[in-house]
Design a protein around this motif. Structure first.
Motif, PDB file in Angstrom:
ATOM      1  N   VAL A  49       0.839  -1.202   0.000  1.00  0.00           N
ATOM      2  CA  VAL A  49       0.000   0.000   0.000  1.00  0.00           C
ATOM      3  C   VAL A  49       0.872   1.250   0.000  1.00  0.00           C
ATOM      4  O   VAL A  49       0.614   2.214  -0.732  1.00  0.00           O
ATOM      5  CB  VAL A  49      -0.945   0.001   1.213  1.00  0.00           C
ATOM      6  CG1 VAL A  49      -1.693   1.329   1.307  1.00  0.00           C
ATOM      7  CG2 VAL A  49      -1.931  -1.159   1.131  1.00  0.00           C
ATOM      8  N   LEU A  50       1.920   1.254   0.823  1.00  0.00           N
ATOM      9  CA  LEU A  50       2.812   2.416   0.895  1.00  0.00           C
ATOM     10  C   LEU A  50       3.528   2.646  -0.436  1.00  0.00           C
ATOM     11  O   LEU A  50       3.704   3.786  -0.869  1.00  0.00           O
ATOM     12  CB  LEU A  50       3.828   2.221   2.021  1.00  0.00           C
ATOM     13  CG  LEU A  50       3.246   2.182   3.450  1.00  0.00           C
ATOM     14  CD1 LEU A  50       4.344   1.859   4.462  1.00  0.00           C
ATOM     15  CD2 LEU A  50       2.566   3.501   3.795  1.00  0.00           C
ATOM     16  N   ALA A  51       3.918   1.563  -1.092  1.00  0.00           N
ATOM     17  CA  ALA A  51       4.562   1.690  -2.405  1.00  0.00           C
ATOM     18  C   ALA A  51       3.578   2.243  -3.435  1.00  0.00           C
ATOM     19  O   ALA A  51       3.943   3.023  -4.314  1.00  0.00           O
ATOM     20  CB  ALA A  51       5.105   0.336  -2.862  1.00  0.00           C
ATOM     21  N   HIS A  52       2.326   1.825  -3.313  1.00  0.00           N
ATOM     22  CA  HIS A  52       1.275   2.352  -4.193  1.00  0.00           C
ATOM     23  C   HIS A  52       1.141   3.867  -4.013  1.00  0.00           C
ATOM     24  O   HIS A  52       1.075   4.620  -5.006  1.00  0.00           O
ATOM     25  CB  HIS A  52      -0.052   1.657  -3.865  1.00  0.00           C
ATOM     26  CG  HIS A  52      -1.230   2.217  -4.588  1.00  0.00           C
ATOM     27  ND1 HIS A  52      -1.677   1.718  -5.799  1.00  0.00           N
ATOM     28  CD2 HIS A  52      -2.065   3.253  -4.278  1.00  0.00           C
ATOM     29  CE1 HIS A  52      -2.737   2.424  -6.197  1.00  0.00           C
ATOM     30  NE2 HIS A  52      -2.996   3.347  -5.291  1.00  0.00           N
ATOM     31  N   GLU A  53       1.126   4.319  -2.764  1.00  0.00           N
ATOM     32  CA  GLU A  53       1.008   5.762  -2.500  1.00  0.00           C
ATOM     33  C   GLU A  53       2.254   6.507  -2.969  1.00  0.00           C
ATOM     34  O   GLU A  53       2.165   7.637  -3.454  1.00  0.00           O
ATOM     35  CB  GLU A  53       0.766   6.007  -1.018  1.00  0.00           C
ATOM     36  CG  GLU A  53      -0.535   5.427  -0.493  1.00  0.00           C
ATOM     37  CD  GLU A  53      -1.752   5.914  -1.269  1.00  0.00           C
ATOM     38  OE1 GLU A  53      -1.754   7.080  -1.723  1.00  0.00           O
ATOM     39  OE2 GLU A  53      -2.699   5.119  -1.442  1.00  0.00           O
ATOM     40  N   GLN A  54       3.403   5.865  -2.836  1.00  0.00           N
ATOM     41  CA  GLN A  54       4.627   6.475  -3.357  1.00  0.00           C
ATOM     42  C   GLN A  54       4.519   6.666  -4.868  1.00  0.00           C
ATOM     43  O   GLN A  54       4.978   7.675  -5.414  1.00  0.00           O
ATOM     44  CB  GLN A  54       5.843   5.606  -3.015  1.00  0.00           C
ATOM     45  CG  GLN A  54       7.165   6.239  -3.447  1.00  0.00           C
ATOM     46  CD  GLN A  54       8.362   5.327  -3.185  1.00  0.00           C
ATOM     47  OE1 GLN A  54       8.215   4.104  -3.100  1.00  0.00           O
ATOM     48  NE2 GLN A  54       9.539   5.919  -3.055  1.00  0.00           N
ATOM     49  N   GLY A  55       3.884   5.720  -5.532  1.00  0.00           N
ATOM     50  CA  GLY A  55       3.673   5.847  -6.971  1.00  0.00           C
ATOM     51  C   GLY A  55       2.843   7.069  -7.316  1.00  0.00           C
ATOM     52  O   GLY A  55       3.122   7.769  -8.299  1.00  0.00           O
ATOM     53  N   HIS A  56       1.835   7.357  -6.501  1.00  0.00           N
ATOM     54  CA  HIS A  56       1.030   8.560  -6.727  1.00  0.00           C
ATOM     55  C   HIS A  56       1.894   9.822  -6.626  1.00  0.00           C
ATOM     56  O   HIS A  56       1.688  10.793  -7.359  1.00  0.00           O
ATOM     57  CB  HIS A  56      -0.106   8.641  -5.704  1.00  0.00           C
ATOM     58  CG  HIS A  56      -1.257   7.724  -6.002  1.00  0.00           C
ATOM     59  ND1 HIS A  56      -1.811   7.603  -7.258  1.00  0.00           N
ATOM     60  CD2 HIS A  56      -1.974   6.892  -5.192  1.00  0.00           C
ATOM     61  CE1 HIS A  56      -2.812   6.741  -7.214  1.00  0.00           C
ATOM     62  NE2 HIS A  56      -2.927   6.283  -5.984  1.00  0.00           N
TER      63      HIS A  56
END
Length: 329
Positions: free
Chosen positions: A213-220
């Motif tokens: 999830v944190l990596a997903h938000e980093q992608g944003h």
């Protein structure tokens, strides 16, 4: 032919009413003759007063448009009638309306995206930090509460976060609680907010599911998704941020977007792909993230029809995302 007119002298606000004569080779006002070369006749626009400028600074306003047009035609004057002609024809008016609607449609669906992409690229970093700080304050004041996680849980999650971001200090993790359900979101400057309800759904002791999830938000953050959406929501605020550094309107729009907004499916898939690649690069198993999504899917089914903003409200089809992280490709 004579007309009753109103006139003003340049630099003088005093209003005068007088009679103007229209002659074959010019106009006569206040016993002063003006040749055709001394006159500028403005185009007629609907039924608004017609304006005529004289070379000595006098501006005349004529209210009897039809009579004035007839007098000009009789005297042999040629004037521009295009604007009034178009306005007086219904099919031209309808065509103009259609063009305006088409332009509005293009601006809404394409122009806003274009402006957002350009704006996100060129907004100064100082304005970006100011925007994120104001947005975080807005969220804390209006929607978020203090986290109830233990110190041990926060420390463990912080270690996971540091691993995902490779210790990059431009990223910062915030722990919060909220009524909006299990979620996490990222601000444009790299601040990532993790809500307690999402952590409670974790079934992995090492928090590898939260790492996804944190990596997903980093992608944003990397792809500037939240900033682009904020710009689309408040174009005027984005212009102020670019030209004068005032991000207040943009911050409010971004704060509202974080709570009630929707990323596009394209943005979500782009962030998912970034997360998958990031987990592979760190040798973190992607299956725990798929498991977390399964738990969220169950919760989504239980709360279907209720008002809320859980993590699936704006994301691609849940089964599609589960398969992506379960297969790891």
């Amino acid at each position: 032919m004579t007309l009753l007119v109103t006139w003003f002298k340049s630099g003088d606000s005093a209003k005068h009413t007088d009679v103007m004569d229209i002659l074959e080779d010019g106009f006569k006002l206040n016993d002063i003759y003006y040749s055709i070369n001394d006159i500028k006749i403005h185009s007629r626009i609907a039924n608004t007063p017609r304006r005529v400028d004289f070379s000595d600074g006098i501006s005349v306003f004529i209210y009897e448009n039809e009579k004035f047009d007839m007098a000009l035609q009789h005297a042999g004057f040629k004037t521009k009638k295009t604007a009034h002609h178009l306005e007086s024809k219904m099919h031209y008016a309808l065509l103009s309306l259609a063009v305006l609607l088409l332009m509005g449609w293009w601006t809404l669906f394409y122009g806003a995206d274009f402006a957002a992409n350009i704006g996100a690229r060129y907004i100064p970093s100082s304005a970006l930090n100011d925007l994120s700080e104001k947005t975080m304050k807005f969220l804390d004041d209006e929607f978020l509460g203090d986290s109830k996680l233990t110190i041990q849980e926060k420390q463990k999650l912080q270690a996971v976060f540091d691993r995902v971001t490779s210790g990059d200090k431009s990223y910062k993790l915030h722990f919060r609680s909220a009524y909006i359900g299990p979620n996490a979101f990222a601000l444009p400057n790299g601040d990532i907010v993790l809500l307690d309800d999402l952590v409670k759904l974790s079934t992995d002791k090492e928090y590898r599911d939260i790492a996804g999830v944190l990596a997903h938000e980093q992608g944003h953050v990397v792809y500037k998704h939240s900033l682009k959406n904020a710009i689309k929501t408040t174009i005027s605020g984005a212009m102020a941020a670019y030209f004068v550094g005032d991000v207040s309107a943009l911050a409010n729009g971004l704060g509202a977007f974080m709570i009630n907004g929707h990323y596009s499916r394209e943005h979500e898939r782009e962030a998912d792909r970034y997360a998958l690649d990031r987990l592979h690069a760190l040798n973190i198993d992607t299956k725990p993230t798929a498991k977390l999504f399964e738990e969220l899917q169950k919760l989504e089914g239980e709360k279907k029809g209720e008002k809320g903003n859980d993590i699936f409200a704006t994301h691609p089809d849940t089964s599609e995302r589960i398969k992506l992280f379960r297969d790891g490709k």
